[in-house]
Design an enzyme around this catalytic site. Sequence first.
Site, PDB file in Angstrom:
ATOM      1  N   ARG A  22      33.961  97.793   1.718  1.00 23.46           N
ATOM      2  CA  ARG A  22      34.322  97.578   0.324  1.00 23.46           C
ATOM      3  C   ARG A  22      35.654  96.823   0.282  1.00 23.46           C
ATOM      4  O   ARG A  22      36.571  97.127   1.041  1.00 23.46           O
ATOM      5  CB  ARG A  22      34.467  98.897  -0.439  1.00 23.46           C
ATOM      6  CG  ARG A  22      34.753  98.671  -1.927  1.00 23.46           C
ATOM      7  CD  ARG A  22      35.047  99.952  -2.682  1.00 23.46           C
ATOM      8  NE  ARG A  22      35.393  99.634  -4.065  1.00 23.46           N
ATOM      9  CZ  ARG A  22      35.908 100.498  -4.942  1.00 23.46           C
ATOM     10  NH1 ARG A  22      36.134 101.755  -4.560  1.00 23.46           N
ATOM     11  NH2 ARG A  22      36.208 100.119  -6.166  1.00 23.46           N
ATOM     12  N   HIS A  23      35.745  95.846  -0.603  1.00 25.89           N
ATOM     13  CA  HIS A  23      36.976  95.053  -0.729  1.00 25.89           C
ATOM     14  C   HIS A  23      38.192  95.947  -1.008  1.00 25.89           C
ATOM     15  O   HIS A  23      38.066  97.090  -1.458  1.00 25.89           O
ATOM     16  CB  HIS A  23      36.831  94.026  -1.853  1.00 25.89           C
ATOM     17  CG  HIS A  23      36.623  94.652  -3.213  1.00 25.89           C
ATOM     18  ND1 HIS A  23      37.650  95.201  -3.954  1.00 25.89           N
ATOM     19  CD2 HIS A  23      35.501  94.842  -3.939  1.00 25.89           C
ATOM     20  CE1 HIS A  23      37.186  95.665  -5.092  1.00 25.89           C
ATOM     21  NE2 HIS A  23      35.867  95.472  -5.103  1.00 25.89           N
ATOM     22  N   GLY A  24      39.371  95.408  -0.776  1.00 21.37           N
ATOM     23  CA  GLY A  24      40.602  96.130  -1.067  1.00 21.37           C
ATOM     24  C   GLY A  24      40.823  96.296  -2.567  1.00 21.37           C
ATOM     25  O   GLY A  24      40.170  95.644  -3.395  1.00 21.37           O
ATOM     26  N   THR A  26      42.014  96.006  -6.281  1.00 17.58           N
ATOM     27  CA  THR A  26      42.357  94.860  -7.122  1.00 17.58           C
ATOM     28  C   THR A  26      43.164  95.315  -8.334  1.00 17.58           C
ATOM     29  O   THR A  26      43.311  96.513  -8.599  1.00 17.58           O
ATOM     30  CB  THR A  26      41.092  94.152  -7.627  1.00 17.58           C
ATOM     31  OG1 THR A  26      40.416  95.041  -8.543  1.00 17.58           O
ATOM     32  CG2 THR A  26      40.164  93.766  -6.490  1.00 17.58           C
ATOM     33  N   LEU A  27      43.644  94.343  -9.091  1.00 15.36           N
ATOM     34  CA  LEU A  27      44.378  94.666 -10.317  1.00 15.36           C
ATOM     35  C   LEU A  27      43.521  95.469 -11.291  1.00 15.36           C
ATOM     36  O   LEU A  27      43.985  96.446 -11.892  1.00 15.36           O
ATOM     37  CB  LEU A  27      44.859  93.378 -10.990  1.00 15.36           C
ATOM     38  CG  LEU A  27      46.096  92.704 -10.398  1.00 15.36           C
ATOM     39  CD1 LEU A  27      46.381  91.401 -11.132  1.00 15.36           C
ATOM     40  CD2 LEU A  27      47.305  93.627 -10.484  1.00 15.36           C
ATOM     41  N   GLU A  99      28.888  92.500  -6.774  1.00 20.29           N
ATOM     42  CA  GLU A  99      28.879  93.784  -7.452  1.00 20.29           C
ATOM     43  C   GLU A  99      27.797  93.795  -8.534  1.00 20.29           C
ATOM     44  O   GLU A  99      27.288  92.737  -8.942  1.00 20.29           O
ATOM     45  CB  GLU A  99      30.255  94.031  -8.084  1.00 20.29           C
ATOM     46  CG  GLU A  99      30.411  95.339  -8.862  1.00 20.29           C
ATOM     47  CD  GLU A  99      30.199  96.577  -7.996  1.00 20.29           C
ATOM     48  OE1 GLU A  99      29.029  96.771  -7.583  1.00 20.29           O
ATOM     49  OE2 GLU A  99      31.157  97.332  -7.772  1.00 20.29           O
TER      50      GLU A  99
END
Length: 227
Positions: A22-24, A26-27, A99
């Site tokens: 899973r991506h890091g 985010t804002l 996603e």
Amino acid sequence: MLKLKQFNLSEAVNMKTVYLVRHGQTLLNHFNKMQGWVDSPLTELGQQQAATTGNKLANVAFSYAASSDLGRAMDTLDIILAQQTQPTPIPERLLDLREAYFGSFEGLDSKLTWNMIGGPQGFRHQPDLVERYGILKIRDFMNAADSFHEAETGEQLAQRINQALIHLSNSLEDGQAAIVVSHGTYIRTLATLLTPGQPVMPQPNNGSITRLDVTDPNNAQIIKYNE
């Protein structure tokens, strides 16, 4: 972390393995906003999470690399590959790894969104809705609540996941491994579909690793979840 399958040595040697990350953070993750196809950059913490994952996988030989075509996933993969101690493959960017699409709920407050979606079903919170109806059905509830009816349905998301598994399997030879970066709801849905009895799987953490056996994409299996 959930360990789901044991393999003997011969299986491990010939297996097509996917390290699904899973991506890091985010804002929009940080602000608890709905983030499907809408994108936002990695936070400093998200970059650190990606680098930590890259360090964990630095000595794994990857024959194939891919991410969704959204910036947060591409940036996470690039950070991971930068940690590699061996030559790295050129990454492929795949729409099928995106996603789930949240339609007109994209970018809205997550808590408010799930109140709107779950209200007609008698639930105010996403975990209760998932527990009662399952991970795919709530996609249909979102589509119904979306004033544009563009939010992705459970069937549409499941079809994309199946197509991605076939593509990943076809991109590997026996005994090879792939590094793949995708998204939280996508990975959670995939894990639920591949788990016997389809229990409610927890949301994977940012930067977490889920290992898959995709030797037979029609019978793909989870080795470990959310490491």
